[in-house]
Design an enzyme around this catalytic site. Structure first.
Site, PDB file in Angstrom:
ATOM      1  N   ARG A 141      -3.496  -5.706  -9.700  1.00 48.11           N
ATOM      2  CA  ARG A 141      -3.773  -6.989  -9.039  1.00 48.11           C
ATOM      3  C   ARG A 141      -5.258  -7.305  -9.130  1.00 48.11           C
ATOM      4  NH1 ARG A 141      -8.034  -6.235  -5.469  1.00 48.11           N
ATOM      5  NH2 ARG A 141      -7.533  -5.051  -3.616  1.00 48.11           N
ATOM      6  N   GLU A 240      -5.979 -12.798   2.116  1.00 45.89           N
ATOM      7  CA  GLU A 240      -7.385 -12.376   2.232  1.00 45.89           C
ATOM      8  C   GLU A 240      -8.277 -13.195   1.292  1.00 45.89           C
ATOM      9  OE1 GLU A 240      -8.128  -8.170   2.396  1.00 45.89           O
ATOM     10  OE2 GLU A 240      -9.929  -8.370   1.180  1.00 45.89           O
ATOM     11  N   ARG A 244      -4.411 -13.936  -5.038  1.00 42.77           N
ATOM     12  CA  ARG A 244      -4.260 -12.581  -5.560  1.00 42.77           C
ATOM     13  C   ARG A 244      -3.208 -12.676  -6.659  1.00 42.77           C
ATOM     14  NH1 ARG A 244      -5.682  -8.074  -2.031  1.00 42.77           N
ATOM     15  NH2 ARG A 244      -7.838  -8.534  -1.469  1.00 42.77           N
ATOM     16  N   CYS A 286     -13.986  -9.737   0.396  1.00 39.09           N
ATOM     17  CA  CYS A 286     -14.399  -8.381   0.750  1.00 39.09           C
ATOM     18  C   CYS A 286     -15.269  -7.808  -0.368  1.00 39.09           C
ATOM     19  CB  CYS A 286     -13.159  -7.505   0.955  1.00 39.09           C
ATOM     20  SG  CYS A 286     -13.545  -5.808   1.398  1.00 39.09           S
ATOM     21  N   THR A 288     -15.436  -5.057  -1.536  1.00 39.89           N
ATOM     22  CA  THR A 288     -14.718  -4.118  -2.409  1.00 39.89           C
ATOM     23  C   THR A 288     -14.088  -4.864  -3.584  1.00 39.89           C
ATOM     24  OG1 THR A 288     -12.667  -4.354  -1.148  1.00 39.89           O
ATOM     25  CG2 THR A 288     -14.123  -2.544  -0.518  1.00 39.89           C
ATOM     26  N   ARG A 295      -7.462  -3.968  -8.829  1.00 42.81           N
ATOM     27  CA  ARG A 295      -6.974  -2.695  -8.286  1.00 42.81           C
ATOM     28  C   ARG A 295      -5.685  -2.357  -9.017  1.00 42.81           C
ATOM     29  NH1 ARG A 295      -4.438   0.441  -4.058  1.00 42.81           N
ATOM     30  NH2 ARG A 295      -3.056  -1.188  -3.255  1.00 42.81           N
ATOM     31  N   ARG A 324      -4.206   5.665  -0.790  1.00 42.25           N
ATOM     32  CA  ARG A 324      -3.779   4.858   0.375  1.00 42.25           C
ATOM     33  C   ARG A 324      -2.362   5.264   0.767  1.00 42.25           C
ATOM     34  NH1 ARG A 324      -5.699  -1.457  -0.863  1.00 42.25           N
ATOM     35  NH2 ARG A 324      -7.898  -0.966  -1.177  1.00 42.25           N
ATOM     36  N   GLU A 329      -3.637  -0.183   2.491  1.00 37.14           N
ATOM     37  CA  GLU A 329      -4.755   0.394   3.218  1.00 37.14           C
ATOM     38  C   GLU A 329      -4.448   0.502   4.715  1.00 37.14           C
ATOM     39  OE1 GLU A 329      -8.403  -1.597   2.360  1.00 37.14           O
ATOM     40  OE2 GLU A 329      -9.391   0.352   2.284  1.00 37.14           O
TER      41      GLU A 329
HETATM   42  P1  ADP Z   1      -4.030  -4.908  -2.154  1.00 39.07           P
HETATM   43  O1  ADP Z   1      -3.567  -3.946  -3.158  1.00 39.07           O
HETATM   44  O2  ADP Z   1      -3.515  -6.248  -2.458  1.00 39.07           O
HETATM   45  O3  ADP Z   1      -5.491  -4.783  -1.950  1.00 39.07           O
HETATM   46  P2  ADP Z   1      -2.630  -3.422  -0.047  1.00 39.07           P
HETATM   47  O4  ADP Z   1      -3.260  -2.100  -0.234  1.00 39.07           O
HETATM   48  O5  ADP Z   1      -2.401  -3.909   1.355  1.00 39.07           O
HETATM   49  O6  ADP Z   1      -3.479  -4.587  -0.702  1.00 39.07           O
HETATM   50  O7  ADP Z   1      -1.258  -3.444  -0.813  1.00 39.07           O
HETATM   51  C1  ADP Z   1      -0.479  -4.585  -0.827  1.00 39.07           C
HETATM   52  C2  ADP Z   1       0.979  -4.263  -1.077  1.00 39.07           C
HETATM   53  O8  ADP Z   1       1.139  -3.798  -2.405  1.00 39.07           O
HETATM   54  C3  ADP Z   1       1.536  -3.187  -0.158  1.00 39.07           C
HETATM   55  O9  ADP Z   1       2.829  -3.545   0.237  1.00 39.07           O
HETATM   56  C4  ADP Z   1       1.623  -1.977  -1.066  1.00 39.07           C
HETATM   57  O10 ADP Z   1       2.649  -1.098  -0.716  1.00 39.07           O
HETATM   58  C5  ADP Z   1       1.939  -2.644  -2.387  1.00 39.07           C
HETATM   59  N1  ADP Z   1       1.605  -1.793  -3.538  1.00 39.07           N
HETATM   60  C6  ADP Z   1       0.406  -1.347  -3.923  1.00 39.07           C
HETATM   61  N2  ADP Z   1       0.490  -0.595  -5.020  1.00 39.07           N
HETATM   62  C7  ADP Z   1       1.803  -0.563  -5.354  1.00 39.07           C
HETATM   63  C8  ADP Z   1       2.557   0.058  -6.394  1.00 39.07           C
HETATM   64  N3  ADP Z   1       1.973   0.781  -7.345  1.00 39.07           N
HETATM   65  N4  ADP Z   1       3.898  -0.148  -6.398  1.00 39.07           N
HETATM   66  C9  ADP Z   1       4.499  -0.888  -5.447  1.00 39.07           C
HETATM   67  N5  ADP Z   1       3.847  -1.497  -4.469  1.00 39.07           N
HETATM   68  C10 ADP Z   1       2.518  -1.341  -4.403  1.00 39.07           C
HETATM   69  C1  CIR Z   2     -12.063  -2.001   6.275  1.00 36.68           C
HETATM   70  O1  CIR Z   2     -13.283  -2.158   6.306  1.00 36.68           O
HETATM   71  O2  CIR Z   2     -11.508  -0.915   6.364  1.00 36.68           O
HETATM   72  C2  CIR Z   2     -11.180  -3.226   6.113  1.00 36.68           C
HETATM   73  N1  CIR Z   2     -11.981  -4.396   6.389  1.00 36.68           N
HETATM   74  C3  CIR Z   2     -10.606  -3.273   4.711  1.00 36.68           C
HETATM   75  C4  CIR Z   2     -11.646  -3.120   3.641  1.00 36.68           C
HETATM   76  C5  CIR Z   2     -11.154  -3.051   2.201  1.00 36.68           C
HETATM   77  N2  CIR Z   2      -9.853  -3.541   1.960  1.00 36.68           N
HETATM   78  C6  CIR Z   2      -9.560  -4.793   1.653  1.00 36.68           C
HETATM   79  O3  CIR Z   2     -10.384  -5.659   1.473  1.00 36.68           O
HETATM   80  N3  CIR Z   2      -8.280  -5.048   1.512  1.00 36.68           N
END
Ligand code: ADP
Ligand code: CIR
Length: 371
Positions: A141, A240, A244, A286, A288, A295, A324, A329
């Site tokens: 993503r 966010e 995305r 963010c 990050t 990611r 994670r 996260e």
């Molecule tokens: P982001 O990746 O968009 O920064 P999150 O860590 O919150 O934010 O993940 C968003 C969603 O994507 C969550 O439901 C997570 O379980 C899902 N996700 C992340 N990586 C995978 C993967 N490899 N396969 C399936 N779902 C995934």
């Molecule tokens: C933190 O500082 O832990 C949260 N604000 C998440 C930071 C990074 N993750 C994100 O942007 N999804």
């Protein structure tokens, strides 16, 4: 009429100088934050000296230091603890963003420049787990922000609608494998929403880090999800980030996921201008999510390595990866499924970010096999 100039601030935001009330609120919040044992990057780098230099400043959108750090102040368990209230915050509040960026993105210094976009040769990337023994699914993503709009804390309700409408027309033009439908959150049944979240397709609701960052105002206005029929290509709108862009499928075929991702990003960027800075690459909410804002993750079952999380995190660090929980996260692993992805997104090309994740995951699988 000329816009009022902020007190001790070079920016002409039109909101006037920082008031005594604002300063007092910021000062009190900072003092309370200093008393916490937060391990966040904002705690590490927002020293009294940096704080005193930044507390009078306002960005062109009128954002203050508190608009950027309030999520970290309210949530001492943040990992980072800061968001850019609008794109210019990265410049106006550079004294706090730069060290955090350097720490998170593993050595990206304030004198460094993010390289030009390079997707690499798409046919070179293979399957992470051809026998399907470890990797449950693979996802790539990125975040993108649309030119002409601030980030969440400064967006008006009508700007949320604007961005959504703009994206609906862009997304409706996608073709072939990317062709799909946009589903606004406004009007979606709770049942559908929860199922989409549970299946890892949709963002969760009520994230306390985003809420404290003022990123959830007018919810669910302007928020929604687009996906193709097989749910292998998805776009989140106004969570966010403005958007995305996501490619996802079961198994470990990173090559296929990445190819679909690159074609989706390219098609979208043909139709909408996104915010890019010379130094920091793609700008998002963010810190990050700068640079490539990519990611690339696997959902992976590695029971032997996961029996010792300290060691797993050390191994992840060695390969510049991040571990994670299953729902993203700040969540726990469910059913032994971990989310492991590249950590840094800035200071390297798209091709290098994907390669970094590929190399690390291959090593992790080797270590699991030999444990
Ligand atoms: P982001 O990746 O968009 O920064 P999150 O860590 O919150 O934010 O993940 C968003 C969603 O994507 C969550 O439901 C997570 O379980 C899902 N996700 C992340 N990586 C995978 C993967 N490899 N396969 C399936 N779902 C995934
Ligand atoms: C933190 O500082 O832990 C949260 N604000 C998440 C930071 C990074 N993750 C994100 O942007 N999804």
């Amino acid at each position: 009429m000329a816009k009022a100039k902020c007190y001790k601030c070079e920016e002409k935001c039109g909101k006037g100088k920082i008031s005594l009330e604002e300063l007092q609120k910021l000062e009190m919040a900072y003092k309370a934050f200093l008393r916490t044992d937060s391990k966040s990057l904002v705690k590490k780098y927002l020293t009294r000296d940096v704080f005193d230099r930044l507390k009078y400043k306002r960005t062109t959108f009128g954002s203050t230091l508190l608009d950027c750090v309030q999520s970290g102040f309210e949530n001492p368990d943040s990992n980072i603890g800061i968001y850019a209230a609008d794109p210019s915050a990265y410049v106006v509040f550079a004294d706090i963003f730069n060290p955090i960026i350097q720490d998170y993105h593993i050595g990206f210094k304030k004198s460094d420049h993010h390289p030009a976009t390079d997707w690499g040769s798409l046919d070179k990337i293979g399957n992470l787990d051809p026998k399907g023994q470890y990797v449950v699914s693979t996802r790539v993503r990125c975040g993108r922000s649309i030119e002409g709009y601030p980030f969440n804390p400064s967006l008006t309700e009508s700007q949320y609608w604007d961005i959504e409408n703009k994206m609906i027309s862009v997304l409706n033009g996608l073709e072939g494998e990317l062709k799909g439908t946009y589903y606004p959150l406004n009007g979606m049944t709770k049942e559908t929403q929860e199922k989409l979240i549970e299946d890892h397709f949709l963002f969760k609701e009520g994230d306390r880090f985003l809420q404290a960052a003022n990123a959830c105002r007018y919810w669910p206005v302007g928020r929604g999800i687009y996906h193709n029929q097989t749910k292998t290509f998805l776009v989140w709108v106004n969570e966010e980030d403005h958007i995305r862009i996501i490619s996802l499928q079961p198994g470990g075929d990173l090559g296929a996921v990445y190819k679909r991702f690159v074609s989706g990003v390219a098609d979208i960027e043909k139709k909408v201008k996104v915010i890019k800075s010379d130094r920091l690459g793609y700008l998002n909410f963010c810190p990050t999510n700068l640079g490539t804002a990519i990611r690339a993750s696997v959902h992976i079952k590695i029971p032997k390595l996961a029996s010792n999380m300290t060691r797993l995190n050390e191994i992840a660090d060695r390969y510049h990866l991040q571990v994670r929980g299953t729902a993203g996260e700040h969540t726990e692993a469910k059913g032994g499924v971990y989310d492991i992805s590249n950590k840094r997104r800035l200071g390297l090309t798209e091709a290098e970010a994907i390669q970094e994740m590929y190399n690390g995951i291959v090593e992790i699988i080797k270590l699991e096999k030999s444990s």
